[in-house]
Design a protein around this motif. Structure first.
Motif, mmCIF file in Angstrom:
data_model
loop_
_atom_site.group_PDB
_atom_site.id
_atom_site.type_symbol
_atom_site.label_atom_id
_atom_site.label_comp_id
_atom_site.label_asym_id
_atom_site.label_seq_id
_atom_site.Cartn_x
_atom_site.Cartn_y
_atom_site.Cartn_z
ATOM 1 N N ASN A 1 82.687 -17.141 80.829
ATOM 2 C CA ASN A 1 83.865 -17.685 81.501
ATOM 3 C C ASN A 1 84.802 -18.320 80.474
ATOM 4 N N ASP B 1 83.918 -24.857 89.020
ATOM 5 C CA ASP B 1 83.247 -23.784 88.268
ATOM 6 C C ASP B 1 81.771 -23.677 88.627
ATOM 7 N N HIS C 1 90.464 -16.851 86.610
ATOM 8 C CA HIS C 1 89.954 -17.618 87.757
ATOM 9 C C HIS C 1 90.732 -18.899 88.011
ATOM 10 N N HIS D 1 90.841 -23.249 90.431
ATOM 11 C CA HIS D 1 91.338 -24.580 90.061
ATOM 12 C C HIS D 1 92.747 -24.841 90.611
HETATM 13 FE FE FE Z 1 87.050 -22.970 85.192
#
Ligand code: FE
Ligand code: FES
Length: 441
Positions: free
Chosen positions: A214, A370, A221, A226
């Protein structure tokens, strides 16, 4: 000793060879939680790569030490009485008891808590009749002191970052880091840095590779996972993760450099001279328009300048390091270090701590988002494994994207315009697959 017989291992290797095809953006989900895959990783990935262990400011004096983990093994990272940093397997040569049971401390000698064998700060078994209790009586013929030296890993540092490897030969740390050094400098080499407190640790029920990849490659993402940042008015739009550059630094190291277009640096003016001394022109130019930077050094060492946010009316960010320490295939211990420039103005230090606790830390809002994703992915992987199906994930973003020319961005590596790409994740998995399969030869 493997928990799997040779036949079992050969089957896992053959399945990886057939199904892990990062060249086409295909990664099967079983690799996240298969215990056989994990066992190969411990041996072939963690047994031979350079692994990040800490920062020199954590062990400032001769005799200071911290205990850390390489793969599944506890190690002592210590500064000897000669001030040299060394890394030892945390295991006594007599019966293997841990010499250091604390997280950190300061010692003159290592005295084993079990029978009292004693070692110097350089890992040496102490001199005749000093290394073992009742040595004249218990070992009248003496002990082979050289054979009792602690098991030592190869240790090197880069800009204060301590790494070690169990590989007796192979690339130096400098060669291993390669292009990523240019970017790491922006995080930890821009000024004299110091760790704020001790690293935080917490457990997450995820496979360790999900967070690592990630940070190496997934800016995509941020707009969804977020989006709170925009909803709380902390950034202007949900596209805060897009503008900038995606970088495949080679060797499995990947990163994203986020830039803004405000025409002035977000970093404190008071530190501009120190940055200018420590960074080259291209790095300084990049820092002056930087709004975030995230990356991962293969296999599990993450570095981060979080997206600048407003705290008490001032824009602030910081510097963070992470290790995604595997504890089995579907559990990971997060290690999180927060850094700050030693000579920073007080407001930057104070607000930086606030920013850290609010964003990326055990209480951080980004981490809450996350972690939930990684945990659910890990559960899906377990389910796919149980059904024994080939659940193939899509890592195809940016497959045919051209790289920028060298005069379009000053940093090294394969650089892509815009942060939405999975090129670095594909390289991460090529390196991962090749190391797992090469280990078989
Ligand atoms: Fe993140
Ligand atoms: Fe350390 Fe016996 S295990 S002295």
């Amino acid at each position: 000793m493997s928990r799997y017989d040779t036949q079992g291992r050969a089957e896992i290797e053959s399945r990886i060879r057939k199904t892990v095809v990062p060249e086409r953006g295909q990664i099967p989900m079983f690799t996240y939680t298969d215990p056989g895959v994990y066992e190969l990783e411990v041996e072939r990935i963690f047994g031979r790569n350079w692994l990040f262990l800490g920062h020199v400011s954590e062990i400032p004096r001769p005799g200071s030490f911290v205990t850390r983990t390489m793969g599944e093994e506890s190690v002592i990272v210590g500064r000897g009485d000669d001030s040299i940093v060394r890394v030892f397997l945390n295991a006594c040569r007599h019966r293997g008891m841990r010499l250091a049971c604390e997280d950190f401390g300061e010692v003159n000698n290592w005295r084993c808590p079990y029978h009292g064998f004693t070692y110097g700060s350089k890992g040496n078994f102490l001199g005749t009749f000093m290394g073992a209790p009742f040595e004249r009586v218990a070992y009248p013929e003496g002990l082979d002191r050289d054979a009792l030296h602690l098991v030592e890993a190869r240790c090197e540092t880069y800009k204060g970052l301590i790494f070690a490897t169990w590989a007796k030969s192979g690339p130096s740390l400098d060669e291993f880091l390669g292009n990523s050094k240019w970017y790491l400098d922006l995080v930890v080499g821009r000024a004299e840095m110091e760790v704020v407190g001790h690293p935080e640790r917490w457990m997450v029920p995820t496979n360790w590779r999900l967070p690592a990849e990630n940070f190496a490659s997934d800016a995509y993402h941020t707009a969804t996972a977020h989006s709170f940042l925009q909803r709380l008015g902390m950034v202007k739009g949900v596209d805060f993760g897009r503008d900038g550059y995606h970088v495949d630094a080679g060797g499995g190291h990947g990163l994203g450099v986020g830039v803004h277009f405000d025409g002035h640096s977000y970093f404190p003016e008071e530190l501009a001279d120190e940055y200018a001394v420590n960074l080259d022109d291209g790095q300084n130019q990049t820092l002056s328009r930087l709004k975030n930077l995230h990356g991962n050094i293969f296999p599990n060492f993450t570095f981060l300048i979080p997206n600048f946010i407003e705290v008490e009316g001032r824009r602030v960010s910081g510097a963070m390091l992470r290790v995604w320490q595997p504890v089995g295939a579907n559990k990971c211990q997060v290690w999180s270090w927060h850094f700050v420039e030693k000579n920073a103005p007080e407001w930057w230090k104070k607000l930086g701590r606030r920013m850290y606790t609010q964003t990326f830390s055990s209480s951080g809002m980004f981490d809450q988002d996350d972690t939930e994703n990684w945990e659910m992915q890990t559960r899906s992987s377990d389910a796919a494994l149980y059904r024994n199906e080939e659940f193939v994930l899509n890592y195809g973003m940016g497959l045919n994207m051209p790289t920028l020319e060298k005069d379009e961005f000053p940093g090294p590596g394969d650089v892509y315009d815009g942060k939405f790409s999975e090129s670095a994740a594909r390289t991460y998995y090529k390196v991962w697959r090749d190391q797992i399969l090469e280990g078989h030869k």
